[in-house]
Design a protein around this motif. Structure first.
Motif, PDB file in Angstrom:
ATOM      1  N   ALA A 293       9.022   4.724  10.239  1.00 31.41           N
ATOM      2  CA  ALA A 293       7.733   4.151  10.624  1.00 31.41           C
ATOM      3  C   ALA A 293       6.663   4.973   9.924  1.00 31.41           C
ATOM      4  N   LEU A 294       5.928   4.325   9.016  1.00 27.70           N
ATOM      5  CA  LEU A 294       4.946   5.028   8.188  1.00 27.70           C
ATOM      6  C   LEU A 294       3.560   4.487   8.515  1.00 27.70           C
ATOM      7  N   VAL A 295       2.662   5.363   8.928  1.00 25.84           N
ATOM      8  CA  VAL A 295       1.323   4.948   9.342  1.00 25.84           C
ATOM      9  C   VAL A 295       0.292   5.765   8.560  1.00 25.84           C
ATOM     10  N   GLY A 296      -0.584   5.068   7.821  1.00 20.57           N
ATOM     11  CA  GLY A 296      -1.594   5.773   7.034  1.00 20.57           C
ATOM     12  C   GLY A 296      -1.071   6.094   5.638  1.00 20.57           C
ATOM     13  N   PRO A 297      -1.783   6.959   4.895  1.00 23.82           N
ATOM     14  CA  PRO A 297      -1.376   7.294   3.518  1.00 23.82           C
ATOM     15  C   PRO A 297      -0.118   8.157   3.530  1.00 23.82           C
TER      16      PRO A 297
END
Lengths: 472, 472
Positions: A293-297
């Motif tokens: 789960a990747l959130v943001g830069p």
């Protein structure tokens, strides 16, 4: 209240240290958009805004957070009663005072007590559960929402539903509350059909108060008086400090739920999570094919089942499994989904060290807007200041610092020694030491200025307020 | 050079992408203080400054890094010849050109070729090894320093020392160079007594050139001409671009070492590391009791054998083992000591995405000092600019942006449309669009200003230089 509408009571007092560094005591998790575009508080309130079913919500918040709550309600266009706790007294006193405020609106007021920092994925199922519980609540029960356990965790309390209540289909009496059992005990409880105690519940305001009277009189009395003597202050309702200060500090579970004979429960299969840590957020977030789960830069190379969240720096994992990485502008934490609870220990350690990032975030919220320190050095500090449309800072002066203001967006009205002038984009003004000054945004878009402060002392406490719209 | 002093040749062309995000192409690892107070380049040069033994060093650097090299040499008070590579041609051409520069100083010049980005823990042992190797070098050998292997790694090349050289105690002929073998082969090589090829070596300049002539004439010729036609430019020696551009791009190992009949080796038990990645830095760093190496504002809770490095944000590990965490102001990487080589893949991926943090750091070095972007938004940008004493920026103007300058430290001389004025701490000036301007530091301490730029385009290429001390 003479009608049958339910009054939501939203508890906003948590500090959310397990979600550091995104969540800080100065700006805890309920005020963050952790699982979507809106904050957890906003989502909580928006779930119960149907005017046919719900009355004006009562939000019980820490006084220090009052402008954040007001701002977040304004953003979603909700009118709420914002009741301010003069001191931290755990949940029982806060709920008691809110119940009294509801009762003052009508003898039969029903309250729906909600944590402001939980996630509920299925709003319809939630509202249905509230409907299922309402008759039992109105018959004098305290109806908790019990979530079906998905693992034998020690993080939650468990409730044991027993006999069905004749008068209320779907609701069962609750024989026992069991606080955070060990894993083996949790497995046994699940086998016995116990449910997780979500901490959210429904009851008559007077049921709650009479049970407080019975089981925790040292809370009931002070909470009632604090509500009865509450005073309006701008948009806020200040609970009486002298009275509230006398209340015992206990959780509602300990003060009432574990003792009352009126506990009931209805299953709450509505995708509930208390978002108790980063592992919980990984669970509810969208994942890529590798389970990240990747959130943001962010970037993930050869990594699996990681939670990576960044508010600013490019943040990457390489060859990691089950890692949790959270980066803000001024702090980074790296842990694993299994070990993420240790962040609480970390925050305690950083607090002990006097580390400023432990409790405060770089963005400071004020009733007129916000500011952020973008650079500092010996004898100087640079801030980016945002002033909301039609708001203004206090009329003030400083003893130790001079300020340079450069408008980079919008228009400012600047008052220096009683003289007004307008400042437009790309214009600047100098505020010498000791000169009374005020910054206002008369416009309809946010005003942004860069402020360069110079002087021998640059602390926030070097402000002499001569006049303030917000009674600070 | 008629005397017997050795001329150090320091190779400064590496990009160090395995040490991202501390190391960037714009400011690679040799320029960083990774293992102490001084940078790797500074440590490398300072090791060979004994005037009784060493001549003026020749540093071969990428033209883009020239002001960084000059500044770092000035900081340690070393006079060096800074030869600029007009193009990247791998190590053979750079060494060839440097050998020719040395030869021009004297027919018998001995060169000591050193990587600028290695760590050597035991300087005395290193200097002793140079002394041991010198007679063999002066007798026509190319004497490499072979480090005793501590693990069968595939990251290094291996050298196989065979017969001892009669004339040179402690030096043996080298039968073979073996490039990066697999693990099994590496184990066999170690059993046979092979050493790691440290990549540093000692020889006569003319030996190196004649071996280049023999084995890599397409490098030898261009390198010689590039050196012969080199032109002085301020403090730099620019190798001739036309000639240098004709050279083949090959490593010295491939071009000469693996082919020459004159290879020799002397054991180099001087605590050598090529600092090829974060795992290597963990190895040489001081550790706490749990084996963690913590550099900068960091914390470790229940963590073991981790490398945690931060240049700015508070950076913490919780419950981690063998983790590598490196945080700069604008980027964070999380990996493990085993997997840290994957950072190279990460940097390639970020470069492909056009991610600005991939190659450039937030701090930009200029011959007059440096600047850092501390905030930006639509139509504005805030920089902190540092100007060294007695230096000045170019006389310039901009087509798209206006600038506000506020002095926060030191004193500035500002020239606006030909008119000079002094600006002291806490004073500011406005530079309208299109007006020619120059910022100088006439003082003896660094000048720091906060610059707020506003305009429709804020790129670095909106600079019309009217005059420049640094011929840019």
């Amino acid at each position: 209240m003479s009608e049958n509408r339910i009054i939501p009571v939203v508890l906003c007092g948590g500090s959310g240290s397990r979600l550091w560094p995104a969540s800080r005591e100065s700006y805890p998790k309920q005020f963050l958009a952790l699982a979507g575009d809106r904050t957890l508080l906003q989502d909580t309130v928006l779930r119960v805004t149907d005017p046919a079913r719900f009355g004006r919500p009562i939000i019980v918040a820490n006084a220090e957070h009052r402008f954040i709550v007001a701002e977040q309600m304004a953003q979603i266009g909700v009118q709420a009663t914002i009741a301010l706790e003069p001191a931290r007294k755990d949940s029982a006193a806060a709920i008691g005072a809110a119940a009294r405020l509801a009762e003052l609106q009508g003898h039969d007021a029903t309250i729906l007590v909600l944590a402001s920092d939980h996630v509920i994925l299925d709003t319809e199922a939630f509202l249905e559960a509230v409907g299922t519980g309402a008759p039992a609540a109105q018959a004098g029960r305290i109806v908790t929402f019990g979530a079906p356990p998905t693992e034998p965790t020690s993080r939650y309390g468990y409730i044991r539903p027993v006999a069905a209540l004749d008068a209320a289909p779907g609701v069962r009496a609750v024989a026992a509350f069991e606080e955070k059992p060990d894993r083996a005990r949790a497995e046994a409880l699940i086998d016995e059909g116990c449910l997780w105690n979500s901490g959210n519940f429904l009851c008559l305001a007077r049921t709650l108060l009479s049970e407080l009277d019975r089981h925790a009189p040292a809370i009931a009395g002070p909470a009632r008086v604090a509500a009865d003597k509450a005073a309006q202050d701008l948009d806020f309702l200040r609970l009486d400090a002298a009275a509230f200060g006398l209340a015992d500090a206990k959780s509602i579970d300990f003060a009432v739920m574990e003792r009352t004979a009126f506990a009931a429960g209805t299953p709450a299969a509505f995708g509930w999570s208390d978002v108790g840590g980063w592992a919980a957020l990984w669970e509810i977030a969208p994942h890529d094919r590798a389970g990240n789960a990747l959130v943001g830069p962010t970037a993930a190379i050869d990594s699996v089942n990681c939670y990576v969240r960044s508010e600013k720096p490019m943040t990457a994992v390489v060859g990691m499994t089950d890692a949790v990485v959270v980066a803000t502008q001024d702090a980074v934490v790296v842990t694993t989904r299994d070990r993420a609870d240790g962040i609480k220990t970390l925050v305690a350690e950083l607090t002990r060290r006097g580390e400023p990032t432990a409790l405060r975030s770089v963005l400071s919220h004020r009733p007129w807007g916000s500011y952020q320190i973008i650079d500092d050095g010996p004898r100087f500090q640079v801030k980016r200041i945002t002033v909301k449309p039609k708001r203004r800072l206090s009329l003030q002066r400083h003893i130790h610092r001079a300020e340079h203001w450069i408008v980079v967006r919008g228009a400012a009205q600047v008052t220096l020694d009683g003289v007004d002038r307008m400042l437009h984009e790309n214009e600047s003004v100098y505020v010498p030491i000791g000169v009374s000054h005020r910054l206002s945004n008369p416009g309809v878009i946010p005003l942004e200025i860069i402020e360069v402060q110079t002087g021998s002392y640059l602390g926030e406490d070097d402000i002499i307020r001569l006049e303030d719209d917000y009674r600070r």
